[in-house]
Write an enzyme that holds these catalytic residues in place. Structure first.
Site, mmCIF file in Angstrom:
data_model
loop_
_atom_site.group_PDB
_atom_site.id
_atom_site.type_symbol
_atom_site.label_atom_id
_atom_site.label_comp_id
_atom_site.label_asym_id
_atom_site.label_seq_id
_atom_site.Cartn_x
_atom_site.Cartn_y
_atom_site.Cartn_z
ATOM 1 N N LEU A 37 0.727 5.639 0.491
ATOM 2 C CA LEU A 37 0.019 4.902 -0.570
ATOM 3 C C LEU A 37 -1.505 4.935 -0.421
ATOM 4 O O LEU A 37 -2.218 4.175 -1.089
ATOM 5 C CB LEU A 37 0.453 3.422 -0.647
ATOM 6 C CG LEU A 37 1.929 3.102 -0.538
ATOM 7 C CD1 LEU A 37 2.156 1.599 -0.653
ATOM 8 C CD2 LEU A 37 2.716 3.820 -1.612
ATOM 9 N N SER A 38 -2.011 5.784 0.478
ATOM 10 C CA SER A 38 -3.455 5.787 0.702
ATOM 11 C C SER A 38 -4.075 7.114 0.278
ATOM 12 O O SER A 38 -3.411 8.149 0.263
ATOM 13 C CB SER A 38 -3.741 5.538 2.178
ATOM 14 O OG SER A 38 -5.101 5.742 2.445
ATOM 15 N N ASN A 39 -5.366 7.057 -0.064
ATOM 16 C CA ASN A 39 -6.098 8.292 -0.371
ATOM 17 C C ASN A 39 -7.160 8.571 0.698
ATOM 18 O O ASN A 39 -8.095 9.312 0.482
ATOM 19 C CB ASN A 39 -6.753 8.210 -1.757
ATOM 20 C CG ASN A 39 -7.751 7.073 -1.868
ATOM 21 O OD1 ASN A 39 -7.642 6.094 -1.159
ATOM 22 N ND2 ASN A 39 -8.703 7.195 -2.765
#
Ligand SMILES: Cc1ncc(COP(=O)(O)O)c(C=O)c1O
Length: 290
Positions: free
Chosen positions: A193-195
């Site tokens: 869920l991270s960029n």
């Protein structure tokens, strides 16, 4: 600002709060109420703290009714609502406030942000400003009037679907980057869920400067924002791979081990990666970071 006692809580490898350590810190401070900063996206690793776990730990340790939770969603707070699997940050849970930056995902050209809190807290802070005929809840009694216009313009211009598309693109591109870094032998890690892509700190400060990388000890990160294109990432990975080939060519300098930062399974140093080939600037020997 408030000079309250501050207790640091250990983090897991992912960067999120360790609920086990949080429990132990709470039990060591039974007499004080707790103000807890929960990160919805940590700065370095983009980790999302387990809000439900934190609330459950507070209740289990006898802090029910004696805690205040602030959710710091500077960057990822604006991305989470568009991700189905993301944990829910909502005032239906016992939180006191949430904040998001306007100058990060939304891209406002001036530093700004939005803090949402319960009316009871706003009422405590607000004062009547007679000559303005309004109430003010800011610390300095003043704020940037352009910032809400920038926010309003961008939100309306892109709309819900536009922002969702950008969030999806960033997550996809972050996966692309982590995959390609690993392909050329660079240790890399991406929280679900991270960029924010975390990888081994480049050896050469000139390289760090050229790409304006944010570094902390042995690791660097790239935050894959909507402006980061596939072409830019490809050229970055190519440049890094070719520089690494020089840095680690003769084996006199070892590829850094970052297993303690991103886990053994993600570390491609000589010690943790059997498949590493010197073609990619890798060497077979390495040392564990202290
Ligand atoms: C977790 C977190 N909180 C807060 C901030 C500060 O945000 P702002 O730029 O809106 O002051 C940052 C910025 O990097 C951040 O990563």
């Amino acid at each position: 600002m408030y000079r309250v006692k501050c207790v640091k809580v250990d983090a897991l490898l992912s960067g999120e709060i360790s609920c086990a350590d949080f429990e132990s810190k709470l039990l060591h401070n039974p007499g004080s109420p707790a103000i807890v900063n929960v990160n919805i996206g940590t700065t370095v690793k983009g980790a999302i703290d387990d809000l439900d776990g934190i609330i459950a730990t507070l209740q289990k340790c006898g802090f029910a009714g004696r805690f205040y939770i602030h959710c710091d969603g500077a960057l990822a707070g604006l991305m989470m609502p568009f991700i189905k699997q993301a944990p829910k940050v909502t005032f239906q849970k016992p939180i006191g406030s949430v904040s998001v930056s306007g100058n990060k995902f939304i891209g406002c050209p001036v530093p700004c942000g939005v803090a949402i809190t319960r009316r009871e807290h706003v009422n405590v802070l607000s004062t009547d400003i007679e000559y303005l005929s309004s109430r003010d809840a800011t610390i300095m009694g003043s704020r940037n009037g352009h910032a809400p216009i920038f926010l309003w313009y961008t939100l309306n211009n892109k709309g819900y679907r536009g922002i969702r598309k950008e969030v999806q693109k960033c997550l996809r591109n972050a996966h692309y980057l982590v995959h390609h870094l690993r392909e050329v032998g660079v240790s890399a890690f991406l929280n679900p869920l991270s960029n924010t892509v975390v990888f081994e700190r480049p050896r050469d400060e000139a390289f760090v400067y050229k790409w304006q990388l944010a570094c902390e000890e042995n690791i660097a990160h790239v935050v894959v924002m909507p402006s980061v294109t596939i072409e830019k990432m490809t050229s970055f990975v190519k440049d890094l791979a070719s520089n690494r080939a020089d840095w680690y060519q003769d084996g006199s300098v070892l590829v850094p081990c970052i297993a303690k930062d991103i886990g053994r399974e993600n570390c491609l140093c000589g010690l943790h990666n059997n498949k590493m080939s010197t073609k990619n600037g890798g060497v077979r020997i390495s040392i564990e970071a202290p």
